[in-house]
Design a protein around this motif. Structure first.
Motif, PDB file in Angstrom:
ATOM      1  N   LEU A 111      -5.618  20.799  18.892  1.00  0.00           N
ATOM      2  CA  LEU A 111      -4.898  22.066  18.791  1.00  0.00           C
ATOM      3  C   LEU A 111      -5.829  23.264  18.689  1.00  0.00           C
ATOM      4  N   HIS A 112      -6.811  23.168  17.823  1.00  0.00           N
ATOM      5  CA  HIS A 112      -7.623  24.342  17.493  1.00  0.00           C
ATOM      6  C   HIS A 112      -8.766  24.578  18.466  1.00  0.00           C
ATOM      7  N   LEU A 113      -9.302  23.511  19.041  1.00  0.00           N
ATOM      8  CA  LEU A 113     -10.468  23.655  19.913  1.00  0.00           C
ATOM      9  C   LEU A 113     -10.133  23.406  21.383  1.00  0.00           C
ATOM     10  N   GLN A 114      -9.597  22.219  21.683  1.00  0.00           N
ATOM     11  CA  GLN A 114      -9.441  21.821  23.074  1.00  0.00           C
ATOM     12  C   GLN A 114      -8.354  22.608  23.804  1.00  0.00           C
ATOM     13  N   SER A 178      -9.236  28.967  10.722  1.00  0.00           N
ATOM     14  CA  SER A 178     -10.703  28.954  10.683  1.00  0.00           C
ATOM     15  C   SER A 178     -11.218  28.101   9.532  1.00  0.00           C
ATOM     16  N   LEU A 179     -10.564  28.208   8.385  1.00  0.00           N
ATOM     17  CA  LEU A 179     -11.010  27.451   7.217  1.00  0.00           C
ATOM     18  C   LEU A 179     -10.801  25.954   7.407  1.00  0.00           C
ATOM     19  N   ALA A 180      -9.719  25.573   8.091  1.00  0.00           N
ATOM     20  CA  ALA A 180      -9.483  24.150   8.358  1.00  0.00           C
ATOM     21  C   ALA A 180     -10.573  23.591   9.261  1.00  0.00           C
ATOM     22  N   ALA A 181     -10.952  24.355  10.275  1.00  0.00           N
ATOM     23  CA  ALA A 181     -12.031  23.902  11.160  1.00  0.00           C
ATOM     24  C   ALA A 181     -13.330  23.738  10.378  1.00  0.00           C
ATOM     25  N   TRP A 182     -13.602  24.668   9.469  1.00  0.00           N
ATOM     26  CA  TRP A 182     -14.816  24.587   8.644  1.00  0.00           C
ATOM     27  C   TRP A 182     -14.734  23.408   7.679  1.00  0.00           C
ATOM     28  N   ALA A 191      -9.001  18.934   0.973  1.00  0.00           N
ATOM     29  CA  ALA A 191      -7.884  19.789   1.381  1.00  0.00           C
ATOM     30  C   ALA A 191      -7.452  20.699   0.233  1.00  0.00           C
ATOM     31  N   LYS A 192      -7.459  20.168  -0.975  1.00  0.00           N
ATOM     32  CA  LYS A 192      -7.066  20.965  -2.138  1.00  0.00           C
ATOM     33  C   LYS A 192      -8.056  22.102  -2.375  1.00  0.00           C
ATOM     34  N   GLN A 193      -9.337  21.822  -2.195  1.00  0.00           N
ATOM     35  CA  GLN A 193     -10.343  22.870  -2.371  1.00  0.00           C
ATOM     36  C   GLN A 193     -10.202  23.959  -1.312  1.00  0.00           C
ATOM     37  N   ALA A 194      -9.949  23.555  -0.081  1.00  0.00           N
ATOM     38  CA  ALA A 194      -9.775  24.536   0.989  1.00  0.00           C
ATOM     39  C   ALA A 194      -8.560  25.409   0.723  1.00  0.00           C
ATOM     40  N   ALA A 195      -7.475  24.784   0.285  1.00  0.00           N
ATOM     41  CA  ALA A 195      -6.262  25.545  -0.022  1.00  0.00           C
ATOM     42  C   ALA A 195      -6.501  26.508  -1.177  1.00  0.00           C
ATOM     43  N   ALA A 196      -7.216  26.050  -2.200  1.00  0.00           N
ATOM     44  CA  ALA A 196      -7.496  26.910  -3.347  1.00  0.00           C
ATOM     45  C   ALA A 196      -8.399  28.075  -2.960  1.00  0.00           C
ATOM     46  N   THR A 197      -9.359  27.818  -2.079  1.00  0.00           N
ATOM     47  CA  THR A 197     -10.241  28.886  -1.613  1.00  0.00           C
ATOM     48  C   THR A 197      -9.454  30.001  -0.939  1.00  0.00           C
ATOM     49  N   LEU A 198      -8.561  29.620  -0.030  1.00  0.00           N
ATOM     50  CA  LEU A 198      -7.779  30.630   0.675  1.00  0.00           C
ATOM     51  C   LEU A 198      -6.761  31.288  -0.250  1.00  0.00           C
ATOM     52  N   MET A 199      -6.205  30.521  -1.171  1.00  0.00           N
ATOM     53  CA  MET A 199      -5.240  31.089  -2.121  1.00  0.00           C
ATOM     54  C   MET A 199      -5.911  32.138  -2.983  1.00  0.00           C
ATOM     55  N   ASN A 200      -7.114  31.856  -3.473  1.00  0.00           N
ATOM     56  CA  ASN A 200      -7.834  32.825  -4.292  1.00  0.00           C
ATOM     57  C   ASN A 200      -8.189  34.073  -3.491  1.00  0.00           C
ATOM     58  N   PHE A 201      -8.493  33.873  -2.228  1.00  0.00           N
ATOM     59  CA  PHE A 201      -8.844  35.001  -1.365  1.00  0.00           C
ATOM     60  C   PHE A 201      -7.620  35.868  -1.066  1.00  0.00           C
ATOM     61  N   ALA A 202      -6.489  35.198  -0.807  1.00  0.00           N
ATOM     62  CA  ALA A 202      -5.317  35.920  -0.328  1.00  0.00           C
ATOM     63  C   ALA A 202      -4.424  36.457  -1.437  1.00  0.00           C
ATOM     64  N   TRP A 203      -4.254  35.698  -2.518  1.00  0.00           N
ATOM     65  CA  TRP A 203      -3.200  36.062  -3.458  1.00  0.00           C
ATOM     66  C   TRP A 203      -3.507  37.324  -4.257  1.00  0.00           C
ATOM     67  N   ALA A 204      -4.777  37.640  -4.458  1.00  0.00           N
ATOM     68  CA  ALA A 204      -5.085  38.886  -5.169  1.00  0.00           C
ATOM     69  C   ALA A 204      -4.498  40.071  -4.406  1.00  0.00           C
ATOM     70  N   GLY A 205      -4.696  40.081  -3.095  1.00  0.00           N
ATOM     71  CA  GLY A 205      -4.131  41.151  -2.290  1.00  0.00           C
ATOM     72  C   GLY A 205      -2.623  41.066  -2.186  1.00  0.00           C
ATOM     73  N   LEU A 206      -2.097  39.873  -1.986  1.00  0.00           N
ATOM     74  CA  LEU A 206      -0.650  39.723  -1.888  1.00  0.00           C
ATOM     75  C   LEU A 206       0.030  40.074  -3.207  1.00  0.00           C
ATOM     76  N   GLY A 207      -0.585  39.644  -4.308  1.00  0.00           N
ATOM     77  CA  GLY A 207      -0.010  39.956  -5.614  1.00  0.00           C
ATOM     78  C   GLY A 207       0.039  41.448  -5.873  1.00  0.00           C
ATOM     79  N   ASN A 208      -1.016  42.140  -5.491  1.00  0.00           N
ATOM     80  CA  ASN A 208      -1.025  43.594  -5.652  1.00  0.00           C
ATOM     81  C   ASN A 208       0.052  44.245  -4.793  1.00  0.00           C
ATOM     82  N   LEU A 209       0.234  43.747  -3.573  1.00  0.00           N
ATOM     83  CA  LEU A 209       1.263  44.294  -2.704  1.00  0.00           C
ATOM     84  C   LEU A 209       2.644  44.079  -3.311  1.00  0.00           C
ATOM     85  N   MET A 210       2.863  42.902  -3.838  1.00  0.00           N
ATOM     86  CA  MET A 210       4.151  42.617  -4.456  1.00  0.00           C
ATOM     87  C   MET A 210       4.424  43.551  -5.642  1.00  0.00           C
TER      88      MET A 210
END
Length: 220
Positions: A111-114, A178-182, A191-210
């Motif tokens: 899906l992501h490359l080919q 991109s993070l899944a490919a990495w 998988a849990k670490q990857a999800a937590a990495t993106l959650m920490n990156f995204a939720w600060a901004g999303l939380g502020n928006l909310m």
């Protein structure tokens, strides 16, 4: 006895075996390098049978893309349970995404490359899957935004929030891809670490928006 059982195997089961072999071959060797002989050998069938069921290499590759795309979107949807707080829903969706891509690295490579690098109609199939994921994430964020702003101060603010939500969903899905490919090529990243990495990156901004504390660029 084994040969007799194979001959009596239902068409749907045999076809899935071919797709399993094709996904593995396409994912590991690439679309152009993969051969129908190799796929047939891995599936334990003759090459003419592969052509009989799936017509051509192009049709076989398209069938692989569609199957893997459907499996991924279904996994993400199944991972999210309504009624949970917004951050929990997003977390569960991300964890389902990264768990599925980690457990199916060949399918994710397809899906992501080919599929994306070999033109139409393959790229269009992946675009359809991506649009479905973006729409789903948009809905998740939009629900949280509505809960946070039950009484928008103006129509302009409501429209601006809607645009921000759509942009955030696009950015989040792109980052997840991109993070899944990495993560799939980096030893020791779960998988849990990857999800937590993106959650920490995204939720600060999303939380502020909310909470109505969106960052604004300088006026000058």
């Amino acid at each position: 006895m084994g040969a007799v059982k194979n001959k009596r195997m239902p068409r749907a089961v045999r076809e899935q075996q071919m797709l399993d072999a094709a996904v593995r071959t396409f994912g590991q060797r690439g679309y152009r390098a993969a051969s129908m002989d190799e796929i047939a050998d891995l599936a334990g069938v003759s090459k003419p049978l592969v052509y009989l069921y799936l017509n051509s290499k192009e049709d076989l590759f398209t069938a692989c893309i569609r199957r893997e795309a459907a499996a991924l979107t279904a996994a993400v949807r199944a991972g999210v349970h309504s009624g949970l707080p917004a951050d929990r829903q997003l977390w569960e969706g991300l964890r389902a995404f990264f768990t599925h891509t980690a457990q199916n690295p060949d399918g994710w490579a397809v899906l992501h490359l080919q599929a994306r690098t070999h033109g139409e109609p393959f790229a269009a199939e992946v675009t359809a899957m991506r649009e479905e994921l973006v729409a789903f994430v948009t809905q998740l964020i939009a629900v949280a935004a509505r809960e946070a702003h039950r009484d928008p101060s103006s129509a302009e603010r409501a429209e601006r929030t809607e645009h921000e939500v759509a942009g955030l969903a696009e950015a989040l899905v792109g980052a997840a891809e991109s993070l899944a490919a990495w993560a799939n090529t980096t030893p020791g990243v779960s998988a849990k670490q990857a999800a937590a990495t993106l959650m920490n990156f995204a939720w600060a901004g999303l939380g502020n928006l909310m909470d109505g504390r969106a960052w604004a660029p300088p006026k000058s």
